[in-house]
Design a protein around this motif. Structure first.
Motif, PDB file in Angstrom:
ATOM      1  N   THR A 193      13.132   7.436   9.367  1.00 48.30           N
ATOM      2  CA  THR A 193      14.438   7.935   9.808  1.00 48.30           C
ATOM      3  C   THR A 193      15.486   8.077   8.709  1.00 48.30           C
ATOM      4  O   THR A 193      16.605   8.495   8.985  1.00 48.30           O
ATOM      5  CB  THR A 193      15.017   6.988  10.882  1.00 48.30           C
ATOM      6  N   PHE A 194      15.181   7.725   7.483  1.00 48.70           N
ATOM      7  CA  PHE A 194      16.221   7.767   6.442  1.00 48.70           C
ATOM      8  C   PHE A 194      16.762   9.186   6.243  1.00 48.70           C
ATOM      9  O   PHE A 194      16.019  10.159   6.194  1.00 48.70           O
ATOM     10  CB  PHE A 194      15.688   7.227   5.118  1.00 48.70           C
ATOM     11  N   ILE A 195      18.091   9.262   6.124  1.00 48.53           N
ATOM     12  CA  ILE A 195      18.786  10.524   5.847  1.00 48.53           C
ATOM     13  C   ILE A 195      19.658  10.297   4.621  1.00 48.53           C
ATOM     14  O   ILE A 195      20.397   9.317   4.564  1.00 48.53           O
ATOM     15  CB  ILE A 195      19.661  10.953   7.048  1.00 48.53           C
ATOM     16  N   ASP A 216      11.902   4.578   5.156  1.00 52.08           N
ATOM     17  CA  ASP A 216      12.658   3.695   6.041  1.00 52.08           C
ATOM     18  C   ASP A 216      12.920   2.398   5.270  1.00 52.08           C
ATOM     19  O   ASP A 216      11.967   1.744   4.835  1.00 52.08           O
ATOM     20  CB  ASP A 216      11.825   3.424   7.307  1.00 52.08           C
ATOM     21  N   ASN A 217      14.180   2.035   5.068  1.00 52.62           N
ATOM     22  CA  ASN A 217      14.467   0.759   4.404  1.00 52.62           C
ATOM     23  C   ASN A 217      15.174  -0.210   5.349  1.00 52.62           C
ATOM     24  O   ASN A 217      15.844  -1.120   4.923  1.00 52.62           O
ATOM     25  CB  ASN A 217      15.277   0.970   3.113  1.00 52.62           C
ATOM     26  N   ILE A 218      15.003   0.022   6.651  1.00 54.75           N
ATOM     27  CA  ILE A 218      15.661  -0.863   7.618  1.00 54.75           C
ATOM     28  C   ILE A 218      14.639  -1.620   8.464  1.00 54.75           C
ATOM     29  O   ILE A 218      14.683  -2.844   8.565  1.00 54.75           O
ATOM     30  CB  ILE A 218      16.611  -0.054   8.526  1.00 54.75           C
ATOM     31  N   THR A 219      13.686  -0.895   9.033  1.00 52.31           N
ATOM     32  CA  THR A 219      12.716  -1.579   9.891  1.00 52.31           C
ATOM     33  C   THR A 219      11.428  -1.875   9.128  1.00 52.31           C
ATOM     34  O   THR A 219      11.212  -2.992   8.681  1.00 52.31           O
ATOM     35  CB  THR A 219      12.427  -0.756  11.161  1.00 52.31           C
ATOM     36  N   SER A 232      10.832  -4.737   2.512  1.00 51.25           N
ATOM     37  CA  SER A 232      11.574  -3.814   3.368  1.00 51.25           C
ATOM     38  C   SER A 232      12.829  -3.273   2.722  1.00 51.25           C
ATOM     39  O   SER A 232      13.510  -2.438   3.280  1.00 51.25           O
ATOM     40  CB  SER A 232      11.947  -4.509   4.682  1.00 51.25           C
ATOM     41  N   LYS A 233      13.136  -3.751   1.515  1.00 52.16           N
ATOM     42  CA  LYS A 233      14.420  -3.401   0.925  1.00 52.16           C
ATOM     43  C   LYS A 233      14.446  -1.969   0.381  1.00 52.16           C
ATOM     44  O   LYS A 233      15.485  -1.330   0.350  1.00 52.16           O
ATOM     45  CB  LYS A 233      14.689  -4.384  -0.209  1.00 52.16           C
ATOM     46  N   TYR A 234      13.296  -1.490  -0.066  1.00 52.66           N
ATOM     47  CA  TYR A 234      13.239  -0.211  -0.779  1.00 52.66           C
ATOM     48  C   TYR A 234      12.305   0.775  -0.069  1.00 52.66           C
ATOM     49  O   TYR A 234      11.627   0.426   0.889  1.00 52.66           O
ATOM     50  CB  TYR A 234      12.723  -0.424  -2.204  1.00 52.66           C
ATOM     51  N   PHE A 235      12.283   1.988  -0.604  1.00 48.39           N
ATOM     52  CA  PHE A 235      11.395   3.021  -0.060  1.00 48.39           C
ATOM     53  C   PHE A 235      10.090   3.063  -0.874  1.00 48.39           C
ATOM     54  O   PHE A 235      10.140   3.129  -2.107  1.00 48.39           O
ATOM     55  CB  PHE A 235      12.055   4.396  -0.149  1.00 48.39           C
ATOM     56  N   PRO A 236       8.951   3.057  -0.202  1.00 46.06           N
ATOM     57  CA  PRO A 236       7.701   3.186  -0.959  1.00 46.06           C
ATOM     58  C   PRO A 236       7.518   4.633  -1.423  1.00 46.06           C
ATOM     59  O   PRO A 236       7.754   5.578  -0.666  1.00 46.06           O
ATOM     60  CB  PRO A 236       6.632   2.806   0.063  1.00 46.06           C
ATOM     61  N   SER A 288      11.340   2.304  -4.712  1.00 50.10           N
ATOM     62  CA  SER A 288      12.632   2.590  -5.326  1.00 50.10           C
ATOM     63  C   SER A 288      13.697   2.522  -4.237  1.00 50.10           C
ATOM     64  O   SER A 288      13.400   2.688  -3.057  1.00 50.10           O
ATOM     65  CB  SER A 288      12.612   3.976  -5.972  1.00 50.10           C
ATOM     66  N   ASP A 289      14.952   2.305  -4.648  1.00 49.85           N
ATOM     67  CA  ASP A 289      16.007   2.202  -3.632  1.00 49.85           C
ATOM     68  C   ASP A 289      16.528   3.564  -3.185  1.00 49.85           C
ATOM     69  O   ASP A 289      17.415   3.653  -2.343  1.00 49.85           O
ATOM     70  CB  ASP A 289      17.153   1.300  -4.099  1.00 49.85           C
ATOM     71  N   GLY A 290      16.000   4.606  -3.744  1.00 49.74           N
ATOM     72  CA  GLY A 290      16.278   5.955  -3.255  1.00 49.74           C
ATOM     73  C   GLY A 290      14.955   6.650  -3.013  1.00 49.74           C
ATOM     74  O   GLY A 290      13.894   6.138  -3.383  1.00 49.74           O
TER      75      GLY A 290
HETATM   76  C1  LIG Z   1      18.813   2.110   2.408  1.00 48.00           C
HETATM   77  O1  LIG Z   1      18.888   2.918   1.243  1.00 48.00           O
HETATM   78  C2  LIG Z   1      20.089   3.642   1.100  1.00 48.00           C
HETATM   79  C3  LIG Z   1      19.937   4.552  -0.103  1.00 48.00           C
HETATM   80  O2  LIG Z   1      19.715   3.792  -1.238  1.00 48.00           O
HETATM   81  C4  LIG Z   1      21.256   2.675   0.981  1.00 48.00           C
HETATM   82  O3  LIG Z   1      22.456   3.418   0.912  1.00 48.00           O
HETATM   83  C5  LIG Z   1      21.283   1.771   2.174  1.00 48.00           C
HETATM   84  O4  LIG Z   1      22.261   0.799   1.994  1.00 48.00           O
HETATM   85  C6  LIG Z   1      19.931   1.070   2.336  1.00 48.00           C
HETATM   86  N1  LIG Z   1      19.936   0.309   3.571  1.00 48.00           N
HETATM   87  C7  LIG Z   1      19.604  -0.971   3.589  1.00 48.00           C
HETATM   88  C8  LIG Z   1      19.620  -1.623   4.927  1.00 48.00           C
HETATM   89  O5  LIG Z   1      19.284  -1.588   2.589  1.00 48.00           O
END
Ligand SMILES: *[C@@H]1O[C@H](CO)[C@@H](O)[C@H](O)[C@H]1NC(C)=O
Ligand SMILES: *[C@@H]1O[C@H](CO)[C@@H](O)[C@H](O)[C@H]1NC(C)=O
Ligand SMILES: *[C@@H]1O[C@H](CO)[C@@H](O)[C@H](O)[C@H]1NC(C)=O
Ligand SMILES: *[C@@H]1O[C@H](CO)[C@@H](O)[C@H](O)[C@H]1NC(C)=O
Length: 847
Positions: free
Chosen positions: A188-190, A231-234, A255-259, A276-278
């Motif tokens: 679901t990430f946007i 998805d970096n939430i669920t 769960s913190k980052y995107f695979p 990565s976090d993006g």
């Molecule tokens: C998910 O990743 C986005 C993009 O990096 C970030 O803005 C957002 O805070 C992240 N959400 C969580 C729950 O870590």
């Protein structure tokens, strides 16, 4: 002027002599754009493919060069076919290759996406159109692969879709796909919900499908399948242990980052994943690398040097011949450079490909070779702290050769054949070479061929531009791009007709104008450009003293004798412009339905009333490179020609050509000039040529795809008979040479009397397309479109023109890096979140 009777006209026109136009690339070399994916066949030596985001799919050859294999699909209508969002190989059949194609999931691409399949390594294709769009040039395109063939069963193929549409499966070898209803996660990430264009506001969707080839077969299908989501939430990593019947998120997963990448090490029963976090490809300020041991369902954080991190991780190459040996890449480390890490003990310990020495010295455990594309070094590597690249999502170690590896960046494709030298206790030093021969991914924004001057001048997006002095140079990658100043993108180039080695180019950033007096070999900045206009088109007066600049953002400007550019009130913003190539006082312009001319060296322009009949949109204006006063205008209803400096016009070829885009004149047979036009003709929307001043037209495109015609640029050679260039938006410059039917009226005409358009020449233009192309099977079996969780995102706008969007491989300056100042030639934009901050006239810095 030779006079011909109507009978002669008809006879000559009815039997055009045509020779085949066979298309090939001008060798700019070095790729020149982002390559999000590389795939090796797991067992068949030498079988590999590279996918690009706007320039199609390439197949690796034995000599390390690449061959484009999806050109035949990129017609004007289906230009989005050059966006390759995913590819898959069949582990059981090295002749099979599959790809998910389509450029954008928003309205920019009018067509739904497709899964294409080939049983002959991409020589011929069958197409299955999907009931939704595919986004090969969308955010997150380096994650993957989203497409995978079951290693136990060649009939089973999975595709992880974007836009929240979920997981799809084929059980008939890719002919039809249906949604896997039991897989309910949709990624679901946007990126940016507020983006009204739909580009950054689309749901990312699924990131990859990875089969566990070591798991048992269930009814002939691999039982264990992993699917990644954005998805970096669920949760972002799901598994099925019953061949896709049921799915669940894996417990205790990061769960913190995107695979981004998920690869199986079969003999270790383990997955390796980069995070990565993006979602990429430009971002990433944090991330991780994990190893997941399947039998014990255990994740281990194996992130290299975690204290160092200011980047995420992308590329991940496993050496499957040496289990536990792998290389991972920073996705983006904008300063000082990317980093590559290697482990030979399953990620317990790592080494770097470079280390800090006595700051700011770096100890490099590699050498670089750019012989295949010298401009990569001249324009980029030697000018920048970033040697290894950026946007590194694709990194593969050949499964049949531990020394052979390839990785790709936002600029090029590197590789080598001595990777295991990394492991030497002394003398650790690998050779990294540009290995992109044959990959031509430039987005071409302007083309010119100067009579008696440079044979080809190519302004390109993201890589400044290139000069080819003569025909014999077309096969050799240039030593340098256009430099001093180097422009991130050059949007247009023009030469002065009476001084053909005088050349002007403009760039996409504010105040970028440069001049050359040696045919585009060396350049000087034009200091009158100001700081508030950029992009667009440029026209150079015949004697090289006056420049008209129709900027993309601030209207039309004029500069004389290298003085300051001043606004031209008499032309509307965005006007199409051209200079007469022989008479220094004459310029031409067009906008909407209006044609304008200037007889005072561009100081003022006046409308020529009724010049273009019913036309409502001027697309291009081309002055004859050698003949004063002869000017051709391309419009939505076709072509017009004037031989009296734009005072009077005739409609040309109205019975055979309409809706024309860019046009060009080039040397034809004898003393005649050919006319080339991209437009709607007897063979559809294609490239046509006329050897008789536009009376008759033949299709010289044949089966070659050029993508969207409206995004193509065109030049006829001003020096070589029958040579013509097409600049594409993502497949570089292509050229072909041939003979166009030499009909009547092809002798050089110097009379300024406008000739009435002949209507007696409606020749049934039999296609001249003798170009050898493979036939593509057009069996577009529709997929069973199971209802997805989300209504259709867009309705296709069939009238929308192809956006000339280029791969944004813009090099960005990193934190604390210089980003401006007098004489500075590096990137002038900063990587997020830094801002380019003025310090003094000589130095701006990313802070
Ligand atoms: C998910 O990743 C986005 C993009 O990096 C970030 O803005 C957002 O805070 C992240 N959400 C969580 C729950 O870590
Ligand atoms: C491969 O999968 C298809 C579709 O599920 C199935 O019909 C076929 O029997 C399988 N092939 C083998 C050899 O098991
Ligand atoms: C590796 O080779 C390159 C090129 O010869 C050299 O510049 C570099 O210093 C070498 N690295 C080491 C650690 O010797
Ligand atoms: C160029 O055009 C101007 C204006 O129409 C005309 O007066 C002049 O004679 C032309 N010069 C040449 C060399 O053709």
């Amino acid at each position: 002027m030779k006079c011909l009777s109507v009978l002669q006209l008809l006879l000559a026109a009815a039997a055009p002599i045509e020779a085949a136009f066979s298309w090939q690339n001008v060798n700019i070399g070095g790729g020149g754009g982002f390559i999000p994916g590389i795939s090796f066949h797991p067992t068949a030596k030498g079988v590999a493919y590279a996918r690009t985001d706007i320039g199609g799919l390439y197949r690796l050859n034995l000599d390390d060069s690449w061959t484009a294999i999806t050109d035949v699909l990129a017609t004007d209508e289906k230009w989005g076919s050059w966006g390759i969002d995913a590819m898959a190989l069949d582990p059981q059949d090295p002749n099979k290759v599959f790809a998910a194609i389509g450029m954008y999931t928003n309205s920019w691409d009018p067509n739904n996406g497709a899964i294409i399949r080939s049983s002959d390594r991409g020589n011929t294709w069958s197409t299955t159109t999907l009931p939704f769009k595919v986004g090969g040039n969308m955010p997150g395109r380096g994650m993957g692969e989203r497409l995978a063939v079951d290693p136990h069963n060649s009939s089973i193929i999975y595709f992880g879709a974007r836009s929240g549409r979920g997981l799809f499966r084929s059980v008939d070898g890719g002919a039809t796909f249906s949604r896997v209803a039991s897989f309910t996660a949709s990624g679901t990430f946007i990126n940016d919900p507020s983006d009204t264009s739909g580009y950054s506001s689309d749901i990312h969707g699924l990131a990859f499908v990875t089969f566990d080839s070591t798991s048992t077969a269930l009814n002939g299908a691999t039982s264990r399948i992993f699917v990644g989501t954005a998805d970096n939430i669920t949760a972002s990593l799901y598994v099925s242990n019953d061949a896709g019947s049921t799915w669940s998120p894996i417990a205790n997963q990061p769960s913190k980052y995107f695979p981004h990448k998920c690869k199986l090490s079969p003999s270790e029963s383990a997955l390796y994943l980069t995070y990565s976090d993006g979602t990429g490809p430009y971002d990433g300020t944090d991330g991780a690398v994990y190893r997941y041991h399947i039998p014990t369902s255990t994740f281990t954080d194996i992130t290299p040097f975690p204290a160092d991190k200011y980047y995420g991780f992308g590329g991940l190459g496993l050496d499957t011949l040496r289990p536990g040996t792998l290389v991972v890449a920073t996705l983006n480390s904008w300063w000082p450079d990317a980093q590559l890490f290697r482990s030979t003990d399953s990620g317990a310990t790592w080494s770097k490909i470079w280390e800090w020495g006595n700051y700011p010295d770096q100890t490099l455990y590699y050498s670089q070779n750019t012989d295949n594309a010298p401009w990569v070094n001249a324009g980029y590597i030697s000018q920048d702290s970033k040697k290894l690249g950026w946007m590194i999502e694709a990194l593969e170690i050949d499964p049949t050769d531990s020394d052979h590896w390839l990785y790709a960046t936002g600029l090029t494709l590197f590789g080598g054949r001595d990777l295991t030298k990394w492991d030497l206790p002394t003398g650790r030093n690998v050779t990294i070479s540009v290995m992109a021969n044959g990959i031509e991914e430039m987005a071409v924004l302007g083309l010119a061929s100067a009579p008696g001057g440079s044979e080809l001048l190519a302004a390109v997006g993201d890589d400044s531009g290139f000069t080819f002095r003569k025909e014999g140079d077309l096969g050799t990658s240039p030593k340098t791009p256009w430099m001093t100043p180097i422009f991130t993108s050059s949007t247009d180039v023009d030469f002065a007709g009476n001084k053909p080695d005088s050349v002007v180019r403009i760039g996409s950033s504010d105040g970028q104008v440069a001049l050359s007096t040696d045919g585009g070999v060396s350049w000087n900045a034009h200091y009158g450009a100001g700081t508030s206009k950029s992009g667009g088109a440029v026209a150079y007066s015949a004697d090289a003293d006056t420049i008209i600049w129709s900027s993309s953002n601030a209207g039309v400007f004029r500069s004389q004798h290298q003085g300051t550019f001043t606004a031209l009130a008499s032309l509307p913003s965005g006007a199409v412009i051209a200079s007469d190539k022989r008479n220094n006082t004459i310029f031409y312009a067009g906008s909407g339905a209006s044609f304008y001319s200037s007889t005072d060296t561009g100081s003022t322009f006046t409308t020529v009333a009724g010049a273009l009949g019913e036309a409502t949109s001027v697309r291009d204006i081309v002055a004859h490179p050698k003949v004063a006063g002869e000017v051709w205008v391309s419009t939505n209803i076709g072509l017009f020609r004037s031989r009296d400096f734009g005072v009077t016009f005739s409609r040309v070829g109205s019975s055979s050509l309409s809706n024309t885009q860019h046009i060009a004149l080039g040397v034809g047979t004898g003393s005649s000039w050919n006319v080339y036009a991209l437009g709607q003709g007897a063979a559809g929307a294609k490239l046509y040529a006329s050897g008789d001043d536009g009376l008759t037209w033949v299709d010289i495109q044949g089966g070659q795809g050029f993508g969207a015609l409206s995004a193509c640029r065109l030049a006829g050679s001003a020096n070589v008979q029958g040579l013509v260039y097409v600049g594409t938006n993502g497949r570089g410059v292509m050229y072909a040479k041939g003979t166009v039917g030499s009909g009547p009226g092809t002798t050089l005409v110097t009379s300024s009397t406008a000739r009435p358009t002949s209507t007696s020449s409606s020749v049934p233009t039999t296609s001249a397309a003798a170009t050898t192309t493979t036939t593509t099977s057009k069996t577009a079996s529709t997929t069973s479109s199971t209802t997805t969780s989300k209504p259709a995102v867009t309705t296709s706008t069939s009238t929308s023109q192809a956006p000339a969007t280029t791969t944004a491989t813009t090099p960005l300056a990193g934190r604390w890096a210089q980003c401006g100042g007098i004489g500075f030639q590096g990137p002038t934009a900063c990587a997020a979140p830094w801002t380019c901050t003025y310090q003094n006239d000589w130095y701006s810095q990313c802070l």
